[in-house]
Design a protein around this motif. Structure first.
Motif, short mmCIF file in Angstrom:
data_model
loop_
_atom_site.label_atom_id
_atom_site.label_comp_id
_atom_site.label_asym_id
_atom_site.label_seq_id
_atom_site.Cartn_x
_atom_site.Cartn_y
_atom_site.Cartn_z
N UNK A 159 0.86 -1.18 0.00
CA UNK A 159 0.00 0.00 0.00
C UNK A 159 0.89 1.23 0.00
N UNK A 160 0.64 2.11 -0.95
CA UNK A 160 1.35 3.38 -1.01
C UNK A 160 0.30 4.47 -0.94
N UNK A 161 0.44 5.35 0.06
CA UNK A 161 -0.48 6.46 0.26
C UNK A 161 0.33 7.74 0.18
N UNK A 162 -0.20 8.71 -0.53
CA UNK A 162 0.51 9.99 -0.67
C UNK A 162 -0.48 11.13 -0.76
N UNK A 163 0.04 12.32 -0.49
CA UNK A 163 -0.77 13.52 -0.65
C UNK A 163 -1.04 13.71 -2.14
N UNK A 164 -2.18 14.33 -2.44
CA UNK A 164 -2.51 14.62 -3.84
C UNK A 164 -3.42 15.84 -3.90
N UNK A 165 -3.45 16.45 -5.04
CA UNK A 165 -4.36 17.55 -5.30
C UNK A 165 -5.72 16.96 -5.69
N UNK A 166 -6.78 17.73 -5.61
CA UNK A 166 -8.13 17.19 -5.89
C UNK A 166 -8.41 16.96 -7.38
N UNK A 167 -7.41 17.15 -8.25
CA UNK A 167 -7.66 17.03 -9.69
C UNK A 167 -7.39 15.63 -10.26
N UNK A 168 -7.27 14.62 -9.42
CA UNK A 168 -7.01 13.25 -9.90
C UNK A 168 -8.22 12.77 -10.68
N UNK A 208 -2.07 -12.75 -11.15
CA UNK A 208 -3.43 -13.01 -10.68
C UNK A 208 -3.79 -12.19 -9.46
N UNK A 209 -3.19 -11.02 -9.36
CA UNK A 209 -3.39 -10.17 -8.20
C UNK A 209 -4.53 -9.19 -8.36
N UNK A 210 -4.65 -8.33 -7.39
CA UNK A 210 -5.67 -7.28 -7.39
C UNK A 210 -5.00 -5.93 -7.18
N UNK A 211 -5.54 -4.92 -7.84
CA UNK A 211 -5.01 -3.56 -7.70
C UNK A 211 -6.19 -2.62 -7.51
N UNK A 212 -6.05 -1.68 -6.57
CA UNK A 212 -7.08 -0.66 -6.42
C UNK A 212 -6.42 0.70 -6.24
N UNK A 213 -7.09 1.70 -6.77
CA UNK A 213 -6.64 3.08 -6.68
C UNK A 213 -7.78 3.90 -6.10
N UNK A 214 -7.47 4.84 -5.22
CA UNK A 214 -8.49 5.71 -4.65
C UNK A 214 -7.89 7.07 -4.33
N UNK A 215 -8.69 8.10 -4.46
CA UNK A 215 -8.28 9.45 -4.08
C UNK A 215 -9.44 10.07 -3.31
N UNK A 216 -9.13 10.54 -2.09
CA UNK A 216 -10.16 11.16 -1.26
C UNK A 216 -9.51 12.09 -0.25
#
Length: 113
Positions: free
Chosen positions: A57-66, A95-103
């Motif tokens: 899991x990699x979590x980082x700061x982001x701007x709201x324009x994702x 055969x893995x799983x990947x998820x992306x989220x921005x909030x």
């Protein structure tokens, strides 16, 4: 960074390097954009194994324009976007799983291999 993983992983070293380097490069670019916008910036990386599965899991700061298309972050910037495709391809190969989220100014990538 926190990691509790063994030497015998369910993924090749080269694929793990490609996955991590692309994910961390994307996180770094997002954190730099936040810093340039006068906001705080951070990157947090967690890795562990459970059974024969590797969780990252990699979590980082982001701007709201994702922007997302079909659950995957996309960009219109020239020369960008290949890293996300590489991450997804590696996950699919194993055969893995990947998820992306921005909030709330925080982007999270989760990969299970």
């Amino acid at each position: 960074m926190q990691a509790g993983i063994s030497q015998a992983l369910p993924v090749s070293e080269s694929d793990l390097c490609v996955l991590l380097s692309n994910a961390l490069e994307n996180a770094l670019h997002a954190a730099v954009r936040c810093r340039e916008a006068g906001q705080g910036a951070f990157i947090e990386t967690i890795g562990h194994e459970k059974g024969k599965k590797l969780f990252l899991q990699i979590t980082n700061s982001c701007l709201p324009d994702v922007q997302f298309r079909e659950g995957v972050p996309v960009t219109d910037r020239t020369g960008h976007g290949l890293g996300v495709r590489s991450i997804c391809a590696i996950s699919e190969r194993y055969g893995g799983l990947t998820s992306f989220a921005a909030k709330d100014g925080q982007f999270t990538l989760r990969v299970m291999l």
